[in-house]
Design a protein around this motif. Structure first.
Motif, PDB file in Angstrom:
ATOM      1  N   VAL A   1      -0.620  14.834   1.179  1.00  0.00           N
ATOM      2  CA  VAL A   1      -0.799  16.056   0.411  1.00  0.00           C
ATOM      3  C   VAL A   1      -0.866  17.243   1.365  1.00  0.00           C
ATOM      4  CG1 VAL A   1      -2.198  17.214  -1.341  1.00  0.00           C
ATOM      5  CG2 VAL A   1      -2.112  14.713  -1.268  1.00  0.00           C
ATOM      6  N   SER A   2      -0.103  18.273   1.081  1.00  0.00           N
ATOM      7  CA  SER A   2      -0.127  19.470   1.912  1.00  0.00           C
ATOM      8  C   SER A   2      -0.126  20.704   1.013  1.00  0.00           C
ATOM      9  CB  SER A   2       1.068  19.487   2.863  1.00  0.00           C
ATOM     10  OG  SER A   2       2.285  19.487   2.128  1.00  0.00           O
ATOM     11  N   GLY A   3      -0.365  21.844   1.644  1.00  0.00           N
ATOM     12  CA  GLY A   3      -0.420  23.091   0.890  1.00  0.00           C
ATOM     13  C   GLY A   3      -1.855  23.475   0.630  1.00  0.00           C
ATOM     14  N   ASP A   4      -2.148  23.817  -0.582  1.00  0.00           N
ATOM     15  CA  ASP A   4      -3.500  24.200  -0.968  1.00  0.00           C
ATOM     16  C   ASP A   4      -4.455  23.051  -0.694  1.00  0.00           C
ATOM     17  OD1 ASP A   4      -4.957  25.563  -4.049  1.00  0.00           O
ATOM     18  OD2 ASP A   4      -5.558  25.691  -1.947  1.00  0.00           O
ATOM     19  N   SER A   5      -5.711  23.378  -0.451  1.00  0.00           N
ATOM     20  CA  SER A   5      -6.695  22.338  -0.169  1.00  0.00           C
ATOM     21  C   SER A   5      -6.747  21.333  -1.312  1.00  0.00           C
ATOM     22  CB  SER A   5      -8.072  22.974   0.019  1.00  0.00           C
ATOM     23  OG  SER A   5      -9.053  21.970   0.139  1.00  0.00           O
ATOM     24  N   TYR A   6      -6.355  20.119  -1.000  1.00  0.00           N
ATOM     25  CA  TYR A   6      -6.209  19.165  -2.092  1.00  0.00           C
ATOM     26  C   TYR A   6      -7.541  18.705  -2.642  1.00  0.00           C
ATOM     27  CZ  TYR A   6      -7.357  14.495  -0.263  1.00  0.00           C
ATOM     28  OH  TYR A   6      -7.996  13.370   0.187  1.00  0.00           O
ATOM     29  N   THR A   7      -8.609  19.002  -1.938  1.00  0.00           N
ATOM     30  CA  THR A   7      -9.919  18.597  -2.460  1.00  0.00           C
ATOM     31  C   THR A   7     -10.282  19.377  -3.721  1.00  0.00           C
ATOM     32  OG1 THR A   7     -10.992  20.139  -0.931  1.00  0.00           O
ATOM     33  CG2 THR A   7     -10.785  17.852  -0.224  1.00  0.00           C
ATOM     34  N   LYS A   8      -9.507  20.402  -4.055  1.00  0.00           N
ATOM     35  CA  LYS A   8      -9.730  21.116  -5.313  1.00  0.00           C
ATOM     36  C   LYS A   8      -9.101  20.374  -6.494  1.00  0.00           C
ATOM     37  CE  LYS A   8      -9.248  25.644  -3.063  1.00  0.00           C
ATOM     38  NZ  LYS A   8      -8.453  26.896  -3.078  1.00  0.00           N
ATOM     39  N   TYR A   9      -8.316  19.356  -6.196  1.00  0.00           N
ATOM     40  CA  TYR A   9      -7.490  18.716  -7.215  1.00  0.00           C
ATOM     41  C   TYR A   9      -7.869  17.255  -7.435  1.00  0.00           C
ATOM     42  CZ  TYR A   9      -4.427  22.713  -6.421  1.00  0.00           C
ATOM     43  OH  TYR A   9      -3.915  23.971  -6.304  1.00  0.00           O
ATOM     44  N   SER A  10      -7.531  16.769  -8.604  1.00  0.00           N
ATOM     45  CA  SER A  10      -7.462  15.335  -8.827  1.00  0.00           C
ATOM     46  C   SER A  10      -6.060  14.897  -8.405  1.00  0.00           C
ATOM     47  CB  SER A  10      -7.673  14.999 -10.306  1.00  0.00           C
ATOM     48  OG  SER A  10      -8.956  15.384 -10.733  1.00  0.00           O
ATOM     49  N   VAL A  11      -5.990  13.750  -7.770  1.00  0.00           N
ATOM     50  CA  VAL A  11      -4.705  13.212  -7.337  1.00  0.00           C
ATOM     51  C   VAL A  11      -4.543  11.826  -7.954  1.00  0.00           C
ATOM     52  CG1 VAL A  11      -3.267  12.527  -5.383  1.00  0.00           C
ATOM     53  CG2 VAL A  11      -4.791  14.505  -5.183  1.00  0.00           C
ATOM     54  N   GLY A  12      -3.376  11.554  -8.428  1.00  0.00           N
ATOM     55  CA  GLY A  12      -3.182  10.274  -9.093  1.00  0.00           C
ATOM     56  C   GLY A  12      -1.844   9.639  -8.809  1.00  0.00           C
TER      57      GLY A  12
ATOM     58  N   GLN B   1      -8.928   7.687  -0.779  1.00  0.00           N
ATOM     59  CA  GLN B   1      -8.453   8.892  -0.100  1.00  0.00           C
ATOM     60  C   GLN B   1      -9.069   9.023   1.269  1.00  0.00           C
ATOM     61  OE1 GLN B   1      -9.565  12.396  -2.332  1.00  0.00           O
ATOM     62  NE2 GLN B   1     -11.629  11.682  -2.706  1.00  0.00           N
ATOM     63  N   ASN B   2      -8.319   9.614   2.160  1.00  0.00           N
ATOM     64  CA  ASN B   2      -8.795   9.955   3.491  1.00  0.00           C
ATOM     65  C   ASN B   2      -8.667  11.472   3.592  1.00  0.00           C
ATOM     66  OD1 ASN B   2      -8.997  10.582   6.256  1.00  0.00           O
ATOM     67  ND2 ASN B   2      -8.359   8.515   6.821  1.00  0.00           N
ATOM     68  N   THR B   3      -9.767  12.173   3.393  1.00  0.00           N
ATOM     69  CA  THR B   3      -9.702  13.632   3.354  1.00  0.00           C
ATOM     70  C   THR B   3      -9.326  14.217   4.717  1.00  0.00           C
ATOM     71  OG1 THR B   3     -12.085  13.708   3.691  1.00  0.00           O
ATOM     72  CG2 THR B   3     -11.305  13.817   1.429  1.00  0.00           C
ATOM     73  N   ALA B   4      -9.668  13.528   5.790  1.00  0.00           N
ATOM     74  CA  ALA B   4      -9.310  14.026   7.125  1.00  0.00           C
ATOM     75  C   ALA B   4      -7.801  14.004   7.332  1.00  0.00           C
ATOM     76  CB  ALA B   4      -9.999  13.182   8.190  1.00  0.00           C
ATOM     77  N   LYS B   5      -7.142  13.060   6.691  1.00  0.00           N
ATOM     78  CA  LYS B   5      -5.685  12.940   6.820  1.00  0.00           C
ATOM     79  C   LYS B   5      -4.952  13.520   5.619  1.00  0.00           C
ATOM     80  CE  LYS B   5      -5.692   8.846   9.781  1.00  0.00           C
ATOM     81  NZ  LYS B   5      -5.181   7.456   9.965  1.00  0.00           N
ATOM     82  N   ASN B   6      -5.678  14.079   4.668  1.00  0.00           N
ATOM     83  CA  ASN B   6      -5.068  14.619   3.450  1.00  0.00           C
ATOM     84  C   ASN B   6      -4.126  13.601   2.805  1.00  0.00           C
ATOM     85  OD1 ASN B   6      -6.418  16.987   3.836  1.00  0.00           O
ATOM     86  ND2 ASN B   6      -4.640  18.158   4.487  1.00  0.00           N
TER      87      ASN B   6
ATOM     88  N   ARG C   1       0.840  -1.179   0.000  1.00  0.00           N
ATOM     89  CA  ARG C   1       0.000   0.000   0.000  1.00  0.00           C
ATOM     90  C   ARG C   1       0.880   1.235   0.000  1.00  0.00           C
ATOM     91  NH1 ARG C   1      -4.464   2.317   4.300  1.00  0.00           N
ATOM     92  NH2 ARG C   1      -2.567   2.825   5.482  1.00  0.00           N
ATOM     93  N   LEU C   2       0.705   2.038  -1.006  1.00  0.00           N
ATOM     94  CA  LEU C   2       1.425   3.299  -1.097  1.00  0.00           C
ATOM     95  C   LEU C   2       0.564   4.412  -0.517  1.00  0.00           C
ATOM     96  CD1 LEU C   2       2.817   3.071  -4.742  1.00  0.00           C
ATOM     97  CD2 LEU C   2       3.797   2.161  -2.625  1.00  0.00           C
ATOM     98  N   SER C   3       1.231   5.375   0.102  1.00  0.00           N
ATOM     99  CA  SER C   3       0.543   6.535   0.653  1.00  0.00           C
ATOM    100  C   SER C   3       1.109   7.806   0.040  1.00  0.00           C
ATOM    101  CB  SER C   3       0.717   6.595   2.176  1.00  0.00           C
ATOM    102  OG  SER C   3       0.155   5.461   2.795  1.00  0.00           O
ATOM    103  N   CYS C   4       0.237   8.772  -0.157  1.00  0.00           N
ATOM    104  CA  CYS C   4       0.642  10.082  -0.666  1.00  0.00           C
ATOM    105  C   CYS C   4       0.067  11.139   0.264  1.00  0.00           C
ATOM    106  CB  CYS C   4       0.126  10.276  -2.087  1.00  0.00           C
ATOM    107  SG  CYS C   4       0.413  11.934  -2.758  1.00  0.00           S
TER     108      CYS C   4
END
Length: 125
Positions: free
Chosen positions: A24-35, A71-76, A19-22
């Motif tokens: 994400v920090s900085g701008d609110s990542y919920t505005k983005y697609s992450v891949g 994704q876990n939005t609480a943990k970004n 299991r890989l984890s990414c």
């Protein structure tokens, strides 16, 4: 500005899981697609899986049924669960983010705006 940091790579035998984890920090990542993208030695980078800001997911055919992006939005944090690994899955795996749709990011001509440094996955037989 978005910062991404991958973790969870390693060595595993054929048929194993990682299991890989990414993170994400900085701008609110919920505005983005992450891949997740990968690049094997001597090969071009390819898209693996993406998750849109609305939670929609997309996968490249070669990993459908074996890999799951979540994704876990609480943990970004965005995850890539990889099961039934094959030697051809060996590569450096990168996490990337962009405001474009996830399915578009999987196209060979696409290039996400923000990238992590990558984590290596080695699958041995």
């Amino acid at each position: 500005q978005v910062h991404l940091a991958e973790s969870g790579g390693g060595s595993v035998q054929v048929g194993g899981s990682l299991r890989l984890s990414c993170a994400v920090s900085g701008d609110s990542y919920t505005k983005y697609s992450v891949g997740w993208f990968r690049q094997a030695a001597g090969k071009s980078r390819e898209g693996v899986a993406t998750v849109d800001s609305d939670g929609s997911t997309s996968y490249v055919d070669s990993v459908k049924g074996r890999f799951t992006i979540s994704q876990n939005t609480a943990k970004n944090t965005v995850y890539l669960q990889m099961n039934s690994l094959k030697p051809e899955d060996s590569a450096i795996y990168y996490c990337a983010a962009d405001r474009a749709a996830g399915w578009w990011l999987l196209q060979p001509s696409a290039n996400a705006a923000y990238w992590g440094r990558g984590t290596r996955v080695t699958v041995s037989s």
